[in-house]
Design a protein around this motif. Structure first.
Motif, PDB file in Angstrom:
ATOM      1  N   TRP A  17      42.375  48.891  37.940  1.00  0.00           N
ATOM      2  CA  TRP A  17      42.885  48.498  36.849  1.00  0.00           C
ATOM      3  C   TRP A  17      42.895  49.577  35.701  1.00  0.00           C
ATOM      4  CZ3 TRP A  17      44.060  43.125  37.222  1.00  0.00           C
ATOM      5  CH2 TRP A  17      43.499  42.791  38.418  1.00  0.00           C
ATOM      6  N   GLY A  18      44.128  49.263  35.021  1.00  0.00           N
ATOM      7  CA  GLY A  18      44.206  50.010  33.642  1.00  0.00           C
ATOM      8  C   GLY A  18      43.592  49.692  32.493  1.00  0.00           C
ATOM      9  N   ASN A  19      43.471  48.403  32.415  1.00  0.00           N
ATOM     10  CA  ASN A  19      42.943  47.512  31.289  1.00  0.00           C
ATOM     11  C   ASN A  19      42.295  46.229  31.898  1.00  0.00           C
ATOM     12  OD1 ASN A  19      42.425  46.030  29.063  1.00  0.00           O
ATOM     13  ND2 ASN A  19      44.338  46.684  27.951  1.00  0.00           N
ATOM     14  N   ASP A  20      40.973  46.079  31.342  1.00  0.00           N
ATOM     15  CA  ASP A  20      40.217  44.893  31.844  1.00  0.00           C
ATOM     16  C   ASP A  20      40.754  43.872  31.533  1.00  0.00           C
ATOM     17  OD1 ASP A  20      38.327  46.493  33.195  1.00  0.00           O
ATOM     18  OD2 ASP A  20      36.760  46.271  31.834  1.00  0.00           O
ATOM     19  N   ALA A  21      41.426  43.656  30.586  1.00  0.00           N
ATOM     20  CA  ALA A  21      42.171  42.618  30.052  1.00  0.00           C
ATOM     21  C   ALA A  21      43.162  41.836  30.925  1.00  0.00           C
ATOM     22  CB  ALA A  21      42.758  42.784  28.496  1.00  0.00           C
ATOM     23  N   ASP A  22      43.759  42.850  31.959  1.00  0.00           N
ATOM     24  CA  ASP A  22      44.715  42.276  32.902  1.00  0.00           C
ATOM     25  C   ASP A  22      43.920  41.394  33.800  1.00  0.00           C
ATOM     26  OD1 ASP A  22      46.713  43.613  31.721  1.00  0.00           O
ATOM     27  OD2 ASP A  22      46.459  45.444  32.878  1.00  0.00           O
ATOM     28  N   LYS A  23      42.720  41.418  34.073  1.00  0.00           N
ATOM     29  CA  LYS A  23      42.126  40.619  35.029  1.00  0.00           C
ATOM     30  C   LYS A  23      42.237  39.064  34.543  1.00  0.00           C
ATOM     31  CE  LYS A  23      38.606  44.328  36.042  1.00  0.00           C
ATOM     32  NZ  LYS A  23      37.001  44.352  36.153  1.00  0.00           N
ATOM     33  N   LYS A  24      42.650  38.730  33.381  1.00  0.00           N
ATOM     34  CA  LYS A  24      42.758  37.373  33.165  1.00  0.00           C
ATOM     35  C   LYS A  24      44.341  37.005  33.153  1.00  0.00           C
ATOM     36  CE  LYS A  24      38.584  37.393  30.453  1.00  0.00           C
ATOM     37  NZ  LYS A  24      37.906  37.083  29.050  1.00  0.00           N
TER      38      LYS A  24
ATOM     39  N   LYS B 253      47.689  36.340  34.889  1.00  0.00           N
ATOM     40  CA  LYS B 253      48.146  35.849  36.074  1.00  0.00           C
ATOM     41  C   LYS B 253      49.134  37.220  36.707  1.00  0.00           C
ATOM     42  CE  LYS B 253      50.214  32.323  38.921  1.00  0.00           C
ATOM     43  NZ  LYS B 253      51.318  33.189  39.631  1.00  0.00           N
ATOM     44  N   ARG B 254      50.173  37.321  35.981  1.00  0.00           N
ATOM     45  CA  ARG B 254      51.273  38.400  36.415  1.00  0.00           C
ATOM     46  C   ARG B 254      50.550  39.934  36.806  1.00  0.00           C
ATOM     47  NH1 ARG B 254      56.922  37.803  36.228  1.00  0.00           N
ATOM     48  NH2 ARG B 254      57.457  35.489  36.091  1.00  0.00           N
ATOM     49  N   ALA B 255      49.617  40.128  35.990  1.00  0.00           N
ATOM     50  CA  ALA B 255      49.001  41.512  36.177  1.00  0.00           C
ATOM     51  C   ALA B 255      48.370  41.306  37.531  1.00  0.00           C
ATOM     52  CB  ALA B 255      47.888  41.838  35.013  1.00  0.00           C
ATOM     53  N   ILE B 256      47.622  40.173  37.883  1.00  0.00           N
ATOM     54  CA  ILE B 256      46.891  40.111  39.015  1.00  0.00           C
ATOM     55  C   ILE B 256      47.678  40.125  40.257  1.00  0.00           C
ATOM     56  CG2 ILE B 256      45.376  38.420  40.244  1.00  0.00           C
ATOM     57  CD1 ILE B 256      44.108  37.733  37.631  1.00  0.00           C
ATOM     58  N   ASP B 257      48.906  39.473  40.007  1.00  0.00           N
ATOM     59  CA  ASP B 257      49.718  39.459  40.947  1.00  0.00           C
ATOM     60  C   ASP B 257      50.274  40.902  41.426  1.00  0.00           C
ATOM     61  OD1 ASP B 257      49.392  36.724  41.202  1.00  0.00           O
ATOM     62  OD2 ASP B 257      51.052  36.194  40.122  1.00  0.00           O
TER      63      ASP B 257
ATOM     64  N   ASP C  46      48.986  49.048  37.696  1.00  0.00           N
ATOM     65  CA  ASP C  46      48.272  50.344  37.390  1.00  0.00           C
ATOM     66  C   ASP C  46      47.271  50.963  38.675  1.00  0.00           C
ATOM     67  OD1 ASP C  46      48.730  50.521  34.700  1.00  0.00           O
ATOM     68  OD2 ASP C  46      47.541  48.625  34.418  1.00  0.00           O
ATOM     69  N   VAL C  47      47.479  50.005  39.879  1.00  0.00           N
ATOM     70  CA  VAL C  47      47.081  50.626  40.936  1.00  0.00           C
ATOM     71  C   VAL C  47      47.303  51.971  41.437  1.00  0.00           C
ATOM     72  CG1 VAL C  47      46.091  50.088  43.558  1.00  0.00           C
ATOM     73  CG2 VAL C  47      46.559  48.228  41.603  1.00  0.00           C
ATOM     74  N   LYS C  48      46.536  53.139  41.601  1.00  0.00           N
ATOM     75  CA  LYS C  48      47.005  54.220  41.985  1.00  0.00           C
ATOM     76  C   LYS C  48      45.788  54.800  42.935  1.00  0.00           C
ATOM     77  CE  LYS C  48      50.531  56.040  38.855  1.00  0.00           C
ATOM     78  NZ  LYS C  48      50.631  57.379  37.920  1.00  0.00           N
ATOM     79  N   VAL C  49      45.989  55.294  43.957  1.00  0.00           N
ATOM     80  CA  VAL C  49      45.016  55.745  44.769  1.00  0.00           C
ATOM     81  C   VAL C  49      45.369  57.304  45.468  1.00  0.00           C
ATOM     82  CG1 VAL C  49      44.025  53.447  45.340  1.00  0.00           C
ATOM     83  CG2 VAL C  49      45.866  54.318  46.835  1.00  0.00           C
TER      84      VAL C  49
END
Length: 576
Positions: free
Chosen positions: A404-411, A413-417, A425-428
């Motif tokens: 997550w780039g921002n904890d607010a994205d956890k709420k 829906k589109r950010a979760i999807d 913001d997923v990077k590995v």
């Protein structure tokens, strides 16, 4: 009187300057710490450095990775002034005597003839040369770069930086300001261990015209220290490393790379980063296998693991894979109703966005905690206490991944999807991805990734051994690991699986593909992607974990799967 005072002041300043040069800072002059005494000696000597004294790197079988002791013929310039048996030397080295004489005629420095000059010598030929006992003629083993360099991003590069040298090692005042220090890779990580104790060289004194000052006697100066320079024994396999580089070149992977691990030990057997290293291009100096990038559908492995851990893996449940990741029917998908397992095999976006939304309702930290349990987020490279280093890192350039780039994205829906399919913001790092596959293949046991096993003294005794370390924190359950193993195998065995091309592989493969949008376009206006395939093999008795990634490519041009296939094929031949 004013003019006289000015002249006296100027003379006083000059005297101070002379005193500084000749009396005060003779051995550490200026910020570079130049040894003026040594430099004055160098001005009236000619020398051939046989070994600069810096430590070496070898693979797990003791094969050199950067430098080798190369048989060489050394001829000093004063030979043109004396009669010497040039014909005998020419016969031994298989070079016309006229060529040797012509080279000496124009030489002002010692001449070194080796492979680069078309002169290939054996140990017997060196012995014959030295038995002649000709002044100014020597057969030596000289440290020189390998003809074909391998593993450049892993081994790294060195360079001269006098100010940084003095800053890093203020207590090592005997080091020349010209001492090479590590800039990248293992050269940087192990720099303090690799620093030279003394050079090994041949030298003789000359006058201002380059003629012998004290006769034609050449001195051999060697370090008598039995412990230095050290040898860093890596876990790399030279044969596998060479093969991996050739495969990526064959498949035209110009921006990306691969990492190959031994699953049992979690040792790096091969690591390649593209583009190829070019010292004049800073972009090429980066080892992209240690840098976080978008993983795409490879990240569905994490969502699957979390779904299993939280009991959302109902084998009878079906998902409508005619819908896109947001649950909309836009006509872009037509896979119909799929189970959880077949959704993984065919990489159905809607299944994993649905599961991610359900996971976030159960536990807002479920996804990143599962990624950590799998050994994905990192850093995952070997870290521990080594002598006076409380946190020594074998991969100092390794970056951590993130979910997550921002904890607010956890709420949202589109950010979760978007997160569920390895975007937003997923990077590995590729190192983290291959470590995740290795963890799953071992049944959930997390280990640090190791690339160096031992540091050896010059006499062959052990200076330090790097233990096999576990990664702290919770791991996935054995049941979850077993379930993931079945899912990763289904990606290949399912007739419509995204890894079905590996059905013809000589070794059974389990793995997951990934395609991630990068937000970039090429000159033609085509969308660029990161293309992945990560997995392990053989499936029934896992021995190798492998990740191949190509960055910023169009889907049509990607050589990822082909490179993975070729590596498996070549390893099957080598193992036989």
């Amino acid at each position: 009187m004013i003019v006289g005072a000015f002249i006296m002041a100027a003379l006083f300043i000059i005297l101070l300057r002379l005193a500084d040069i000749q009396l005060i800072n003779t051995e550490s002059f200026s910020k570079k710490g130049i040894n003026l005494v040594q430099e004055s000696v160098n001005q009236r000597t000619q020398e051939v450095v046989i070994d600069d004294g810096r430590g070496r790197f070898v693979d797990r079988n003791g094969e050199p990775l950067k430098n080798q002791a190369e048989p060489s013929l050394v001829l000093f310039p004063f030979l043109k002034e004396i009669d010497w048996p040039v014909e005998k030397i020419a016969e031994i080295v298989n070079v016309p005597s006229t060529r040797l004489n012509n080279m000496l005629t124009s030489a002002s420095e010692p001449i070194v003839l080796s492979t680069n000059e078309g002169v290939r010598l054996s140990s017997k030929e060196l012995e014959k040369i030295n038995q002649l006992e000709i002044p100014g003629v020597f057969g030596i083993y000289r440290q020189s770069p390998l003809e074909e360099s391998i593993g450049e991003h892993i081994i790294g590069i060195t360079g001269e930086n006098a100010e940084l040298l003095r800053k890093k090692y203020p207590d090592k005042k005997d080091l020349s300001y010209k001492t090479q220090i590590g800039i990248t890779g293992l050269e940087k990580a192990f720099d303090e261990f690799l620093l030279p104790d003394a050079e090994t060289k041949l030298l003789y004194h000359v006058d201002g015209d380059g003629n012998p000052l004290f006769g034609i006697n050449v001195k051999y100066i060697a370090d008598s220290n039995p412990f230095y320079p050290v040898t860093v024994e890596t876990t790399l396999d030279k044969e596998l490393q060479t093969m991996a580089e050739e495969v990526l070149n064959k498949q035209k992977v110009e921006n990306g790379g691969l990492v190959l691990l031994d699953i049992e030990t979690n040792n790096v057997l091969a690591m390649v980063s593209k583009p190829e290293l070019n010292r004049s291009d800073n972009h090429s100096l980066t080892n992209y296998m240690l840098q976080p990038i978008f993983p795409g559908s490879v990240f569905k492995t994490v969502i699957s693991a979390a779904a299993i851990e939280y009991g959302l893996d109902d084998a009878t449940r079906e998902f409508n894979c005619n819908l896109n990741l947001y649950g909309e029917n836009d006509g872009g998908q037509d896979d119909g109703m799929l189970t959880f397992a077949r959704s993984f095999a065919k990489s159905c976006n809607y299944t994993f966005t649905t599961l991610a939304e359900e996971l976030m309702e159960k536990d807002a930290s479920a996804i990143e905690e599962t990624a950590t349990k799998l050994g994905l987020i990192g850093p995952v490279g070997w870290t521990g206490e080594v002598f006076h280093y409380p946190q020594f890192k074998q991969f100092p350039e390794e970056k951590s991944g993130r979910v997550w780039g921002n904890d607010a994205d956890k709420k949202v829906k589109r950010a979760i999807d978007q997160t569920a399919i390895g975007q937003k913001d997923v990077k590995v790092t590729p190192l983290g991805v291959v470590n995740m596959m290795s963890t799953i293949a071992r049944g959930g046991q997390k280990k640090q990734v190791r690339i160096v096993e031992n540091i050896l003294y010059k006499n062959g005794t052990n200076m330090y051994s790097f233990s096999s370390n576990s990664i702290e924190g919770e791991s996935i359950s054995p049941y979850t690991a077993s379930s993931l193993q079945k899912l990763l195998r289904l990606v290949v065995t399912d007739p419509e699986g995204t890894g079905r091309r590996f059905q013809t592989s000589p070794l059974e493969v389990s793995g997951k593909s990934g395609t991630a949008q990068t937000g970039k376009k090429n000159a033609k206006g085509e969308t660029l992607y990161n293309k992945w395939f990560a997995g392990y093999f053989p499936s029934n008795s896992p021995k190798y974990a492998l990740v191949v990634v190509e960055m910023d490519t169009t889907s049509a041009e990607a050589g990822t799967n082909a490179a993975f296939y070729d590596v498996v094929n070549e390893i099957s031949k080598l193992d036989k």
